[in-house]
Enzyme design. Structure first.
Site, PDB file in Angstrom:
ATOM      1  N   THR A   1       0.685  -1.363   0.116  1.00 44.88           N
ATOM      2  CA  THR A   1      -0.012   0.399  -0.123  1.00 44.88           C
ATOM      3  C   THR A   1       0.822   1.081  -0.168  1.00 44.88           C
ATOM      4  O   THR A   1       2.171   1.433   0.402  1.00 44.88           O
ATOM      5  CB  THR A   1      -1.365   0.248   0.696  1.00 44.88           C
ATOM      6  OG1 THR A   1      -0.448   0.270   2.193  1.00 44.88           O
ATOM      7  CG2 THR A   1      -1.802  -0.755   1.320  1.00 44.88           C
ATOM      8  N   CYS A   2       0.245   2.604  -0.201  1.00 48.29           N
ATOM      9  CA  CYS A   2       0.389   3.576  -0.395  1.00 48.29           C
ATOM     10  C   CYS A   2       0.520   4.330   1.036  1.00 48.29           C
ATOM     11  O   CYS A   2       0.631   5.716   1.245  1.00 48.29           O
ATOM     12  CB  CYS A   2      -0.453   4.487  -1.199  1.00 48.29           C
ATOM     13  SG  CYS A   2      -0.080   4.013  -2.973  1.00 48.29           S
ATOM     14  N   ASP A   3       1.717   3.176   1.906  1.00 48.57           N
ATOM     15  CA  ASP A   3       1.105   3.976   3.393  1.00 48.57           C
ATOM     16  C   ASP A   3       2.570   3.324   4.044  1.00 48.57           C
ATOM     17  O   ASP A   3       2.867   2.451   4.179  1.00 48.57           O
ATOM     18  CB  ASP A   3       0.159   2.407   4.766  1.00 48.57           C
ATOM     19  CG  ASP A   3      -0.243   3.072   5.852  1.00 48.57           C
ATOM     20  OD1 ASP A   3      -2.069   4.514   5.994  1.00 48.57           O
ATOM     21  OD2 ASP A   3       0.658   2.943   6.863  1.00 48.57           O
TER      22      ASP A   3
ATOM     23  N   ASN B   1      -6.560   1.085   0.413  1.00 46.59           N
ATOM     24  CA  ASN B   1      -5.723   1.196  -1.259  1.00 46.59           C
ATOM     25  C   ASN B   1      -6.134   0.381  -2.249  1.00 46.59           C
ATOM     26  O   ASN B   1      -5.551   0.145  -2.770  1.00 46.59           O
ATOM     27  CB  ASN B   1      -4.479   0.583  -0.332  1.00 46.59           C
ATOM     28  CG  ASN B   1      -3.538   2.094   0.050  1.00 46.59           C
ATOM     29  OD1 ASN B   1      -2.873   2.512  -0.646  1.00 46.59           O
ATOM     30  ND2 ASN B   1      -3.822   2.750   0.596  1.00 46.59           N
TER      31      ASN B   1
END
Lengths: 405, 405
Positions: free
Chosen positions: A346-348, A389
């Site tokens: 994810t973009c986390d 996401n």
């Protein structure tokens, strides 16, 4: 069939390096993965290993009522398998009660093991036939007395969680003197003041830890007895380990320490026993297959970053704080190893699995290869986000190693 | 309609105390909750506030392409609303691309903003018409060149996240000199080397932080220009705040700092701009209604424990480390306050919301009362687990404050 020491007593080698399964028999999970080539990520459970673990514990603690902690893995096939073996169930919510009943569990095999219950959820459980409830507060006890009259209650005491990889903090349980007050009050409210529970923390690596709980239980028994209330049950909670990268003692060590502590504290007045294993039953029975999305040379010039299609939000919640360190197996095992940081898709920025913990993986690993997380059967799939996401939740497949052709 | 300074500039009062909404007009979210009495927990979004926020940003940065970060709240109605307003979209996965297209977004309005992409997912996006991709590694860039030929690419640089409540660590981005190498390489691979992105961390409370990214972008522009590659775009990323318990500067302060930095670094050569707001667009537009399950006097004799039916695993993932501190509103506001620990409903010791952060709630609060978490429209529902402990995922309802009778 499975030797506990072989599956939970893990490795002296550098932590986190890949480990081969040493088994002559074909691995039913690998066979399934090879044959079906399912979309990754996915979790594959071997029901034969679930059965085997249940029976090991049944043999080791023959007089304990085994309440499987459904939260560890609520896959319906797993619950159904355990119903068939005569297990009882430790549930956390109405949803878990419904699941157990749907899989054929008797209501009297269910223990409502969450101290945090809505009044209407207690009433609903009672209507469904559940008669065993934990408590640790006056407000909850009053609710139980009013909407589940006459039920058995046990009180959770707060104990030291030293040695646990995932300790509980102060969220649950009360000191022994408060527990005794609550249980005496339970009797006044015409409930059955049944006993005491504790939890020495999940993935507990020190068998001696149960002494904290058993001696606290004795204090509550004595306090209640002095007031004419005779408790009868000690709930040993969870805490038995699965096999991650660090060595865990064999089951026999845990049982010996528990028996010694029961002897020391209760002598001939041995109470009824209840135990709530979750991770121990299902952890080692599952393999989580993931795909390498990308391998990127890091900007610090030292470790490569290996990004998997599984991360903290679609199954690996227990990598928070790097608490649980899974053993890994890859499609390139045998090639030379190099140090890596492991991260999710994810973009986390928090979706990083292992950065502080030293993991080494084959230097040849690249996008499209697979990485298996071993002993991933507990606390994985049901933690998945519904779609953070846009990644879908982790599916679970079941195989049965006893039904191989 | 909404004044940004009123909604994000929050409170001088002791952190975490309940705050009334100061509004003469009826609150459409409260009206919905009063009328519908939905099962808790649930998230209610006001689409009028989403529109309002989008328009504020449109006005404040008229030449920036606004790519809504879908991950912040992928509710289909929210995405559809933004499609209607002409927004573009920052997506993290094939799932989010499908969602945007299903809600009517044009493929050319989509930016594939995740540096971690499977090769086949890049190919799939390209087939769907997506032509804009982020990258930060050689392996990913090669994949883009091979399966999304001719596409626009921008490279993410790693920048300081000081001032962010949820910093990114080192998972994404590369140093400016590597970014320049990758973008020069992109041109060699017949891709359109478009520009540079950065992210100064979500819920960034220091407007000056954008200078880190904009000056890094200038370095990459200069390096590429010296090699005959003319970049054209700077992607300002996310980071604009929502209104939690701590004060956040007004939007005007952020825009002024960004403009100053653009002037300083690019002067008359102002690049095309792209911005990826998520939290800023949807955060303040949502209210999460929860029910008090239990109030229990703590064993340390000081703070009560208030257990809600919402916790870290069914929506409040951002309370990890107490990073995001939501403002609260309760059905007993106005009654005398006392200090509390706030916790979620699962049998999980980490499912504690606020223990270190001082929260005060009405001492009269008890099981069955409601507690609203304000500004909970971002990073909540989609983080929900599929069913950890048997609790169901958080449902989302949408109302439209502009369509009141």
């Amino acid at each position: 069939m499975t030797d506990l020491s072989a599956t939970t007593g893990v490795t002296d080698r550098p932590s986190g390096t890949a480990q081969q399964t040493e088994s002559a028999a074909p691995d039913p999970i690998l066979q399934f993965l090879d044959r079906q080539q399912p979309e990754t990520p996915c979790l594959v459970m071997d029901l034969a290993q679930v059965r085997d673990r249940y029976r090991q514990l049944r043999t080791a603690l023959p007089d304990a009522r085994i309440c499987y902690a459904v939260k560890a893995n609520p896959t319906p096939e797993v619950v159904g398998e355990l119903v068939g073996l005569g297990a009882s169930f430790d549930v956390a919510s109405p949803g878990e009660i419904d699941l157990c009943l749907a899989k054929g569990a008797a209501p009297e095999s269910i223990s409502y093991g969450n101290t945090i219950k809505k009044r209407r959820d207690i009433a609903r459980a009672y209507e469904q036939g559940v008669r065993l409830f934990v408590t640790d507060s006056a407000a909850d006890l009053t609710n139980i007395a009013e909407v589940a009259p006459g039920s058995q209650v046990f009180c959770r005491v707060l104990v030291d969680n030293k040695g646990s990889r995932t300790p509980f903090g102060r969220k649950f349980g009360c000191p022994p003197e408060i527990a005794a007050q609550l249980l005496r009050r339970a009797r006044e409210l015409d409930l059955d003041a049944y006993g005491v529970s504790f939890h020495i923390g999940s993935q507990q690596l020190e068998p001696v830890a149960w002494e904290h709980g058993i001696s606290a239980a004795r204090q509550v028994f004595e306090n209640c007895a002095a007031h004419g209330v005779r408790l009868r049950m000690v709930n040993l909670g969870g805490g038995l380990p699965a096999g991650y990268t660090e060595a865990a003692p064999p089951l026999a060590d845990y049982v010996r320490r528990i028996e010694e502590s029961l002897d020391r504290n209760f002598g001939a007045q041995r109470p009824e026993l209840l135990i709530e294993p979750g991770r121990f039953i299902v952890g080692d029975a599952g393999v989580l297959r993931s795909e390498v999305v990308l391998v990127s040379d890091s900007s610090d010039g030292e470790r490569s970053w290996v990004y998997l299609d599984i991360g903290r939000y679609n199954g690996l919640a227990e990598t928070e704080g790097e608490a649980i360190t899974y053993r890994l197996r890859t499609s390139r095992d045998g090639d030379p190893l190099g140090p890596v940081v492991l991260a999710g898709p994810t973009c986390d920025g928090d979706d990083v699995l292992y950065q502080r913990t030293r993991y080494e993986l084959p230097r040849t690993l690249r996008g499209g290869d697979w990485v298996d997380l071993l002993s991933a059967g507990a606390y994985t799939a049901s933690y998945s986000s519904v779609g953070f996401n846009g990644f879908t939740p982790l599916p679970t497949y079941c195989v049965d190693g006893d039904e191989q052709p």
